[in-house]
Scaffold this active site. Structure first.
Site, mmCIF file in Angstrom:
data_model
loop_
_atom_site.group_PDB
_atom_site.id
_atom_site.type_symbol
_atom_site.label_atom_id
_atom_site.label_comp_id
_atom_site.label_asym_id
_atom_site.label_seq_id
_atom_site.Cartn_x
_atom_site.Cartn_y
_atom_site.Cartn_z
ATOM 1 C CG PHE A 1 -3.538 7.241 1.378
ATOM 2 C CD1 PHE A 1 -4.568 6.852 2.219
ATOM 3 C CD2 PHE A 1 -3.855 8.056 0.299
ATOM 4 C CE1 PHE A 1 -5.876 7.261 2.003
ATOM 5 C CE2 PHE A 1 -5.157 8.468 0.060
ATOM 6 C CZ PHE A 1 -6.165 8.073 0.920
ATOM 7 C CG HIS B 1 -11.668 5.066 1.697
ATOM 8 N ND1 HIS B 1 -10.958 6.034 1.004
ATOM 9 C CD2 HIS B 1 -10.738 4.172 2.127
ATOM 10 C CE1 HIS B 1 -9.676 5.734 1.024
ATOM 11 N NE2 HIS B 1 -9.503 4.612 1.693
ATOM 12 C CG HIS C 1 -5.452 6.181 -3.174
ATOM 13 N ND1 HIS C 1 -6.392 6.194 -2.180
ATOM 14 C CD2 HIS C 1 -4.559 5.228 -2.820
ATOM 15 C CE1 HIS C 1 -6.095 5.301 -1.264
ATOM 16 N NE2 HIS C 1 -4.980 4.697 -1.628
ATOM 17 C CG HIS D 1 -7.722 -0.171 -2.066
ATOM 18 N ND1 HIS D 1 -7.507 0.843 -2.956
ATOM 19 C CD2 HIS D 1 -6.964 0.116 -0.968
ATOM 20 C CE1 HIS D 1 -6.665 1.728 -2.427
ATOM 21 N NE2 HIS D 1 -6.327 1.310 -1.230
ATOM 22 C CG HIS E 1 -2.046 0.998 1.115
ATOM 23 N ND1 HIS E 1 -1.961 2.278 1.650
ATOM 24 C CD2 HIS E 1 -3.267 0.934 0.532
ATOM 25 C CE1 HIS E 1 -3.081 2.927 1.405
ATOM 26 N NE2 HIS E 1 -3.892 2.147 0.729
ATOM 27 C CG HIS F 1 -7.878 5.803 5.647
ATOM 28 N ND1 HIS F 1 -6.828 4.968 5.933
ATOM 29 C CD2 HIS F 1 -8.522 5.230 4.596
ATOM 30 C CE1 HIS F 1 -6.828 3.945 5.094
ATOM 31 N NE2 HIS F 1 -7.855 4.072 4.266
ATOM 32 C CG HIS G 1 -9.450 -0.534 2.359
ATOM 33 N ND1 HIS G 1 -9.791 0.064 1.171
ATOM 34 C CD2 HIS G 1 -8.646 0.348 3.002
ATOM 35 C CE1 HIS G 1 -9.211 1.247 1.082
ATOM 36 N NE2 HIS G 1 -8.507 1.445 2.181
#
Length: 440
Positions: A349, A325, A172, A181, A144, A329, A362
């Protein structure tokens, strides 16, 4: 759009043009209706473009990832020990349909001691693998860190090492977000299952959109200290202490307003606002573009350098699912902590995948992609057309590379990711809670 066109035509008819112009008016009316229909089709039918699909591969060029505090991070992945292979759908030993893995709500399965012990064991064994092993927790984090932070060059298909473009890779902020993902989770889950010898093992999903069950949108207890079953491998030190249970995730969260003491909502207010956010970011996103995000083809530059980040600009074109989403985070990580300017772990990220809760988060994002496809569009007269993914070959033939449970590098096309049932994955039905925001 149609209402606007009709108002325009009716105003023309009222300007005293007389019967002699009736045919002209009728022709203009038909032309306007045709244009409205054409525009409506363009907006709501699958988006199609003509360019070149992207290859997102960890082979070849790889650079370090800069952070605000400390030296740049090495997020590059080890090279494959064998020749990369093409993706094949899983099957059972007899060649039939695969064993189905059922992903269940975290707030439910945390009440099953056997599941929590198995879940913890899987991560314990993953974290014990050497750094040279692509299945190790360190390298799972690096996947990631690298693909989502411009460590690699964008390449042309076919994989595993197509021609590099002059653009850095970013999965992204575009239509690659959800399929990339999904396959990341797919292989991460298969590695965990293989490490404990249980082909039915599945990740839980953090059901944070659920406003029906009182604890569903809290950080799941099994990820927190002092849990009654050993969960040491599920812990992470870099979570926001101000957002621990009984706090519930606020999908309208704004870190700046919280720092200024301006987020003083009751739980009831948060739940209503959460329903509103889910309705606006998921239920009302009818086209593939509005939900999945904009196109990402060879030459598309979605890097941070392409915009003025300090002015609040974001690169690319995120869909509604990626936007909502992002909040989970930020809310989970160490935001507003001067000692942690990078908002690690979940709030950035770069670091997010170091926290096991990332994969549960996720899983819910992935589940919501499935839910989105079942929502009637409310645009056609019957109102029962399902939402659909892009059908462009530039979307379907984009490729990613991942390491599987056998340490083989696998080349996957987006078209391989679009049906969870073919991947052997299903989700526990929580439609009663989903319907609260779908019909908000």
């Amino acid at each position: 759009m149609a209402a606007t066109c009709r108002q325009h035509i009716f105003s023309m008819q009222g300007e005293g043009q007389g019967r002699g112009n009736a045919g002209v008016v009728q022709m203009k009316f038909l032309w306007a209706v045709s244009m409205c229909c054409a525009l409506l089709c363009i907006q709501y039918l699958p988006y199609s473009i003509s360019a070149e699909p992207v290859l997102a591969s960890s082979l070849g060029f790889c650079k370090t990832v800069p952070v605000l505090r400390g030296a740049p991070l090495h997020c590059c992945l080890p090279p494959p020990a064998r020749k990369p292979i093409r993706f094949k759908y899983p099957t059972c030993e007899s060649g039939g349909p695969p064993v189905m893995r059922e992903r269940k709500p975290a707030h439910v399965v945390q009440n099953d001691p056997e599941y929590v012990r198995k879940y913890n064991l899987a991560y314990s064994r993953m974290k014990a693998l050497p750094d040279s092993d692509p299945r190790s927790f360190l390298n799972q984090w690096r996947v990631h860190c690298s693909f989502c932070n411009e460590a690699f060059k964008q390449r042309e298909i076919p994989g595993p090492l197509g021609k590099a473009t002059g653009v850095l890779l970013q999965v992204h902020f575009s239509w690659t977000f959800l399929p990339w993902h999904r396959m990341y989770l797919y292989y991460h889950e298969r590695i965990l299952a293989d490490l404990i010898g249980d082909p039915t093992f599945a990740l839980p999903f953090w059901n944070w959109d659920n406003q029906l069950d009182p604890i569903a949108s809290m950080m799941p207890f099994m990820f927190l200290p002092n849990f009654p079953v050993n969960n040491s491998a599920l812990l992470d030190a870099n979570r926001n202490a101000n957002h621990m249970p009984p706090k519930i995730l606020y999908l309208g969260y704004n870190g700046k307003l919280e720092a200024e003491g301006k987020l003083n909502l009751t739980d009831e207010q948060i739940r209503y606002e959460n329903l509103c956010v889910m309705y606006n970011q998921v239920a009302t996103k009818i086209s593939a573009r509005s939900f999945l995000g904009g196109p990402y083809v060879v030459g598309t530059d979605n890097t941070a350098a392409s915009v003025n980040v300090s002015a609040g600009e974001t690169p690319g074109e995120s869909g509604g699912m990626e936007i909502v989403h992002n909040v989970a985070h930020e809310w989970t990580g160490l935001i507003n902590d001067p000692a942690h300017p990078d908002n690690e772990d979940m709030g950035n990220f770069i670091y997010a995948a170091r926290d096991p809760i990332f994969y549960s988060h996720h899983s819910n994002v992935d589940r919501l992609w499935d839910v989105w496809k079942t929502i009637p569009d409310k645009v056609t007269i019957a109102g029962n057309r399902k939402r659909v993914d892009y059908t462009s070959s530039d979307f379907l033939d984009s490729e990613f590379t991942f390491f599987d449970e056998n340490q083989d590098m696998v080349i996957v096309k987006i078209r391989d990711s679009l049906d969870n049932s073919k991947l052997g994955i299903k989700y526990t039905d929580v439609s009663e809670a989903d319907n609260l925001w779908i019909n908000y």
